[in-house]
Design an enzyme around this catalytic site. Structure first.
Site, mmCIF file in Angstrom:
data_model
loop_
_atom_site.group_PDB
_atom_site.id
_atom_site.type_symbol
_atom_site.label_atom_id
_atom_site.label_comp_id
_atom_site.label_asym_id
_atom_site.label_seq_id
_atom_site.Cartn_x
_atom_site.Cartn_y
_atom_site.Cartn_z
ATOM 1 N N LEU A 158 -7.169 36.224 56.017
ATOM 2 C CA LEU A 158 -6.786 36.985 54.784
ATOM 3 C C LEU A 158 -7.587 36.234 53.465
ATOM 4 C CD1 LEU A 158 -5.378 39.337 53.216
ATOM 5 C CD2 LEU A 158 -3.565 37.553 53.129
ATOM 6 N N ASP A 200 4.770 44.197 38.625
ATOM 7 C CA ASP A 200 5.459 44.715 37.636
ATOM 8 C C ASP A 200 7.062 44.892 37.839
ATOM 9 O OD1 ASP A 200 5.842 45.062 34.793
ATOM 10 O OD2 ASP A 200 5.164 47.235 34.756
ATOM 11 N N HIS A 259 11.219 36.572 37.999
ATOM 12 C CA HIS A 259 9.893 35.860 38.493
ATOM 13 C C HIS A 259 10.005 35.177 39.661
ATOM 14 C CE1 HIS A 259 8.152 37.312 34.859
ATOM 15 N NE2 HIS A 259 8.906 36.640 33.944
#
Length: 239
Positions: free
Chosen positions: A127, A16, A33
């Site tokens: 991962l 956020d 972004h």
């Protein structure tokens, strides 16, 4: 000598503050972004080095379609660019990538990029990186229940045989452990329809730091807070 710091097995993050970060600097929201995507890339190395095994980020929610059309278009273009550029990096670092969410509303070219990335990283053993795109927790549960209902209608299972594990397995995260730690950046303290089923026993950490400013030091603060909490199950403290 103090106790060894426990590293959460699965960390989920609500990314956020990209737009607010950009506005504070007099930049267009798309710049936030773009910077946010760079931070995601940086954090992949950080979480891997710390020993986190599963890393899930909330990139685009089912509600994000209501944003201005030019911002949605820019976000989708950024996601496609990110997917296309991730393959070599994922192969180099042994990362397995999976996109969760309702993919049926995504453009054919973005879908193709996702399919290529998931297929070509499926055998990687490092991962596990999950990206939530067009994701909503309620919608995920609805889709999972629909699949279970089809199995019941086909006679594959009986209604009374449906367990919590049956539901867990029907979700986009089927086969993954639930998050140990959820982080939300930029100050808001809500989960915004993210991983509703999976967060039942997750520790929450909220930080005022916007996602584009998030870094290793901020992640370590969250892990330290996680270590400072007593995790109780059935009245017992997890030892």
């Amino acid at each position: 000598m103090g106790e060894e710091r426990k590293i959460p097995n699965h960390v989920a993050i609500i990314l956020d503050g990209n737009g607010r970060w950009a506005k504070s600097k007099g930049l267009p929201r798309t710049a936030g972004h773009i910077q946010g995507a760079k931070v995601v890339e940086d954090m992949l190395y950080v979480v891997d080095d710390l020993g986190i095994k599963y890393f899930t980020v909330y990139a685009f929610s089912t509600e994000n379609w209501s944003r201005p059309a030019d911002e949605v278009t820019a976000l989708m273009g950024l996601l496609k660019t990110y997917m296309n550029g991730s393959l070599k990096k994922a192969a180099k670092n042994n990362v397995r990538i999976k996109v969760i969410g309702d993919k049926s509303k995504l453009s054919p070219d973005l879908l193709k990029s996702i399919e290529n990335l998931e297929r070509d990283t499926a055998d990687n053993t490092g991962l596990h990186f999950q990206i939530a795109i067009n994701y909503g927790g309620r919608d995920e549960i609805r889709r999972g229940i629909t699949d279970i209902a089809k199995m019941v209608a086909a006679g594959e299972i009986k209604p009374e045989d449906i367990t919590e594990q049956t539901i867990s397995d029907s979700l986009d995260t089927g086969g993954m452990p639930d998050p140990d730690l959820l982080i939300r950046t930029c100050g808001d303290q809500r989960i915004s329809n993210f991983l509703l089923w999976q967060l039942a026993y997750t520790e929450f950490y909220f930080t005022p730091v916007a996602w584009p400013d998030f870094n290793k030091a901020e992640l370590e603060k969250a892990i330290d807070a996680f270590n400072g909490r007593e995790r109780r199950y059935g009245g017992l403290v997890e030892g």
